[in-house]
Design a protein around this motif. Structure first.
Motif, PDB file in Angstrom:
ATOM      1  N   TRP A 182      43.611  46.682  31.707  1.00 11.51           N
ATOM      2  CA  TRP A 182      42.793  46.993  30.692  1.00 11.51           C
ATOM      3  C   TRP A 182      43.577  46.892  29.441  1.00 11.51           C
ATOM      4  O   TRP A 182      43.125  46.074  28.387  1.00 11.51           O
ATOM      5  N   VAL A 183      44.544  47.533  29.360  1.00 13.54           N
ATOM      6  CA  VAL A 183      45.349  47.512  28.113  1.00 13.54           C
ATOM      7  C   VAL A 183      45.832  46.293  27.652  1.00 13.54           C
ATOM      8  O   VAL A 183      45.784  45.637  26.472  1.00 13.54           O
ATOM      9  N   ALA A 184      46.472  45.443  28.604  1.00 15.06           N
ATOM     10  CA  ALA A 184      46.887  44.273  28.487  1.00 15.06           C
ATOM     11  C   ALA A 184      45.862  43.261  27.993  1.00 15.06           C
ATOM     12  O   ALA A 184      45.981  42.249  27.181  1.00 15.06           O
ATOM     13  N   TRP A 218      28.732  50.590  27.728  1.00 16.90           N
ATOM     14  CA  TRP A 218      29.533  49.905  28.750  1.00 16.90           C
ATOM     15  C   TRP A 218      28.454  49.651  29.867  1.00 16.90           C
ATOM     16  O   TRP A 218      27.334  49.735  29.544  1.00 16.90           O
ATOM     17  N   PHE A 219      28.728  48.186  30.610  1.00 20.59           N
ATOM     18  CA  PHE A 219      27.998  47.482  31.582  1.00 20.59           C
ATOM     19  C   PHE A 219      26.677  47.095  31.086  1.00 20.59           C
ATOM     20  O   PHE A 219      25.782  47.155  31.514  1.00 20.59           O
ATOM     21  N   GLN A 220      26.863  46.365  29.900  1.00 23.46           N
ATOM     22  CA  GLN A 220      25.937  45.729  29.107  1.00 23.46           C
ATOM     23  C   GLN A 220      26.153  44.078  29.256  1.00 23.46           C
ATOM     24  O   GLN A 220      27.230  43.735  29.238  1.00 23.46           O
ATOM     25  N   LEU A 221      25.185  43.494  29.325  1.00 31.03           N
ATOM     26  CA  LEU A 221      25.297  41.895  29.534  1.00 31.03           C
ATOM     27  C   LEU A 221      25.158  41.232  27.944  1.00 31.03           C
ATOM     28  O   LEU A 221      24.937  41.831  27.042  1.00 31.03           O
ATOM     29  N   LEU A 253      30.556  41.985  31.952  1.00 31.32           N
ATOM     30  CA  LEU A 253      29.787  43.349  32.258  1.00 31.32           C
ATOM     31  C   LEU A 253      30.691  44.382  32.209  1.00 31.32           C
ATOM     32  O   LEU A 253      30.487  45.611  31.971  1.00 31.32           O
ATOM     33  N   LEU A 254      32.015  44.057  32.282  1.00 27.84           N
ATOM     34  CA  LEU A 254      33.016  45.260  32.319  1.00 27.84           C
ATOM     35  C   LEU A 254      33.590  45.665  30.886  1.00 27.84           C
ATOM     36  O   LEU A 254      34.587  46.189  30.736  1.00 27.84           O
ATOM     37  N   GLN A 255      33.220  44.563  29.904  1.00 19.61           N
ATOM     38  CA  GLN A 255      33.682  44.695  28.575  1.00 19.61           C
ATOM     39  C   GLN A 255      32.909  45.590  27.720  1.00 19.61           C
ATOM     40  O   GLN A 255      31.515  45.450  27.691  1.00 19.61           O
ATOM     41  N   LEU A 285      35.854  32.709  17.166  1.00 18.44           N
ATOM     42  CA  LEU A 285      36.642  32.329  18.414  1.00 18.44           C
ATOM     43  C   LEU A 285      36.022  33.122  19.561  1.00 18.44           C
ATOM     44  O   LEU A 285      35.064  34.148  19.473  1.00 18.44           O
ATOM     45  N   LYS A 286      36.125  32.709  20.911  1.00 20.21           N
ATOM     46  CA  LYS A 286      35.446  33.109  21.926  1.00 20.21           C
ATOM     47  C   LYS A 286      36.900  34.214  22.452  1.00 20.21           C
ATOM     48  O   LYS A 286      37.808  33.269  22.689  1.00 20.21           O
ATOM     49  N   PRO A 287      36.554  35.111  23.135  1.00 17.20           N
ATOM     50  CA  PRO A 287      37.635  35.933  23.429  1.00 17.20           C
ATOM     51  C   PRO A 287      38.053  35.457  24.886  1.00 17.20           C
ATOM     52  O   PRO A 287      37.197  34.941  25.703  1.00 17.20           O
ATOM     53  N   PHE A 288      39.324  35.691  25.507  1.00 20.79           N
ATOM     54  CA  PHE A 288      39.712  35.324  26.671  1.00 20.79           C
ATOM     55  C   PHE A 288      39.672  36.490  27.583  1.00 20.79           C
ATOM     56  O   PHE A 288      40.381  37.591  27.286  1.00 20.79           O
ATOM     57  N   TRP A 289      38.670  36.664  28.256  1.00 18.92           N
ATOM     58  CA  TRP A 289      38.535  37.648  29.268  1.00 18.92           C
ATOM     59  C   TRP A 289      38.788  37.263  30.699  1.00 18.92           C
ATOM     60  O   TRP A 289      38.045  36.324  31.168  1.00 18.92           O
TER      61      TRP A 289
END
Length: 148
Positions: free
Chosen positions: A22-24, A76-79, A61-63, A52-56
């Motif tokens: 998660w930290v990385a 948390w746990f939002q779409l 759902l976990l962001q 920009l679009k983040p690289f996940w």
């Protein structure tokens, strides 16, 4: 090693690995991001904003979802509708001036505001991107002083 101590060791290892990932991911979400559109150059030519679009690696759902109007408010746990963030550059020198957090651009973004003397910052809707540079407040380049 007893059964209970093995379970505790396994749980601790799992938490350590998950926490490390998660930290990385906080680093690589912006470092490995991709452009969502062409950069926008301010009318006066002082600034360039990239979306920009983040690289996940983990599902969206976990962001955590942040609201730019409420400091510290994280859900948390939002779409996510349209995750993204902004980078602000001095278009004349190419220097990075500021970068926003990752927000759901579908709900929080808006027209770009290039700043003014009373409010010297660049924003997109409710999202703060970065400050105006001193020689270009409100996207109005100041004339360079010529030597006498």
């Amino acid at each position: 090693m007893t059964y209970l101590s093995r379970q505790i060791a396994f749980a601790a290892t799992y938490v350590t690995i998950a926490g490390g990932l998660w930290v990385a991911s906080q680093w690589w979400e912006k470092s490995l991001a991709t452009n969502l559109s062409a950069p926008v150059i301010s009318p006066g030519g002082c600034y360039r904003v990239e979306t920009l679009k983040p690289f996940w690696a983990l599902p969206s759902l976990l962001q955590p979802v942040q609201d730019p109007n409420e400091e510290g408010s994280t859900k948390w746990f939002q779409l996510w509708g349209y995750p993204g963030f902004y980078k602000l550059y001095d278009h004349r020198s190419g220097k990075l001036i500021g970068m926003s957090s990752v927000y759901d651009l579908q709900y929080t973004s808006g027209p770009l505001y290039w700043g003014s003397k009373s409010f010297p910052e660049v924003s997109a809707g409710a999202i703060y991107i970065g400050p105006n540079v001193p020689d270009c407040i409100g996207d109005r380049p100041m004339p360079r002083n010529s030597a006498n």
